[in-house]
Design a protein around this motif. Structure first.
Motif, PDB file in Angstrom:
ATOM      1  N   TRP A 148       0.935  -1.144   0.025  1.00  0.00           N
ATOM      2  CA  TRP A 148      -0.104   0.057   0.017  1.00  0.00           C
ATOM      3  C   TRP A 148       0.830   1.340  -0.012  1.00  0.00           C
ATOM      4  O   TRP A 148       0.593   2.305  -0.732  1.00  0.00           O
ATOM      5  N   ASP A 197       0.362   4.331  -2.556  1.00  0.00           N
ATOM      6  CA  ASP A 197       0.218   5.611  -2.166  1.00  0.00           C
ATOM      7  C   ASP A 197       1.155   6.662  -2.722  1.00  0.00           C
ATOM      8  O   ASP A 197       0.908   7.839  -3.069  1.00  0.00           O
ATOM      9  N   ARG A 201      -8.875   6.997  -4.501  1.00  0.00           N
ATOM     10  CA  ARG A 201      -8.687   7.233  -3.016  1.00  0.00           C
ATOM     11  C   ARG A 201      -9.291   6.144  -2.374  1.00  0.00           C
ATOM     12  O   ARG A 201      -8.752   5.634  -1.228  1.00  0.00           O
ATOM     13  N   LEU A 202     -10.239   5.678  -2.632  1.00  0.00           N
ATOM     14  CA  LEU A 202     -11.196   4.775  -2.031  1.00  0.00           C
ATOM     15  C   LEU A 202     -10.430   3.233  -2.379  1.00  0.00           C
ATOM     16  O   LEU A 202     -10.241   2.549  -1.266  1.00  0.00           O
ATOM     17  N   ARG A 250      -7.449   3.186   0.176  1.00  0.00           N
ATOM     18  CA  ARG A 250      -7.785   3.025   1.414  1.00  0.00           C
ATOM     19  C   ARG A 250      -8.302   1.603   1.549  1.00  0.00           C
ATOM     20  O   ARG A 250      -7.873   0.893   2.614  1.00  0.00           O
ATOM     21  N   GLU A 251      -9.063   1.102   0.512  1.00  0.00           N
ATOM     22  CA  GLU A 251      -9.311  -0.487   0.765  1.00  0.00           C
ATOM     23  C   GLU A 251      -7.942  -1.339   0.828  1.00  0.00           C
ATOM     24  O   GLU A 251      -8.112  -2.300   1.640  1.00  0.00           O
ATOM     25  N   ARG A 301      -5.179  -0.593   1.827  1.00  0.00           N
ATOM     26  CA  ARG A 301      -4.269  -0.192   3.067  1.00  0.00           C
ATOM     27  C   ARG A 301      -4.855  -1.053   4.038  1.00  0.00           C
ATOM     28  O   ARG A 301      -4.400  -1.755   5.054  1.00  0.00           O
ATOM     29  N   ASP A 302      -6.476  -0.998   4.202  1.00  0.00           N
ATOM     30  CA  ASP A 302      -7.164  -1.850   5.177  1.00  0.00           C
ATOM     31  C   ASP A 302      -7.069  -3.056   4.948  1.00  0.00           C
ATOM     32  O   ASP A 302      -6.769  -3.896   6.176  1.00  0.00           O
ATOM     33  N   TYR A 347      -3.095  -0.064  11.021  1.00  0.00           N
ATOM     34  CA  TYR A 347      -2.697   1.196  10.351  1.00  0.00           C
ATOM     35  C   TYR A 347      -2.671   2.301  11.178  1.00  0.00           C
ATOM     36  O   TYR A 347      -3.903   2.424  11.680  1.00  0.00           O
ATOM     37  N   LYS A 371      -1.397   6.518  11.424  1.00  0.00           N
ATOM     38  CA  LYS A 371      -0.720   7.476  10.861  1.00  0.00           C
ATOM     39  C   LYS A 371       0.766   7.591  11.844  1.00  0.00           C
ATOM     40  O   LYS A 371       0.403   8.015  12.800  1.00  0.00           O
TER      41      LYS A 371
END
Length: 127
Positions: free
Chosen positions: A54, A58, A86-87, A90-91, A93-94, A104, A106
């Motif tokens: 991810w 990113d 962006r979605l 995020r998916e 990453r999660d 995760y 920040k």
């Protein structure tokens, strides 16, 4: 990707590109059926796929988004900043954080410490 000008590109084209890149990944991402799902350091190898990390995706999208705008593209037409992209990030990453058992959070920037090492005092003057 086909030979479309950047003005003709959309978030869907960027998603197609990201999915294409995924096949060259080097990060093991455990599936939910894998016995190591949720373990950050599995004790044995498994057949789970290698994917793009991810953080790499990113960072790449961030650089492309900036380059697009620095070269005259308008932010509102930037395909690298599309909501779908962006979605998707995020998916990814999660799902990767769950698969590796790492939540995760920040990262907080470390401030440089203002603490200076103690200075040695000069030797006393003999009189």
């Amino acid at each position: 990707m086909s030979t479309l000008s950047f003005a003709q590109r959309s978030g869907a084209h960027v998603l197609e590109f990201l999915r294409y890149l995924d096949q060259f990944g080097k990060t093991k991402v455990h599936t939910q059926l894998c016995p190591f799902f949720g373990h950050p350091n599995p004790p044995a190898p498994c057949p789970c796929p290698l994917r793009q990390a991810w953080g790499s995706l990113d960072a790449l999208i961030g650089r492309l988004r900036t380059a697009y705008e620095e070269n005259g593209g308008k932010p509102e037409t930037n395909p690298f900043g599309a909501r779908a992209v962006r979605l998707y990030l995020r998916e990814v990453r999660d799902s990767q954080s769950k698969a590796r058992g790492i939540s995760y959070e920040k990262k907080k920037r470390k401030r440089p410490s203002q603490h200076q090492p103690p200075q040695s005092s000069p030797p006393p003057n003999p009189i």
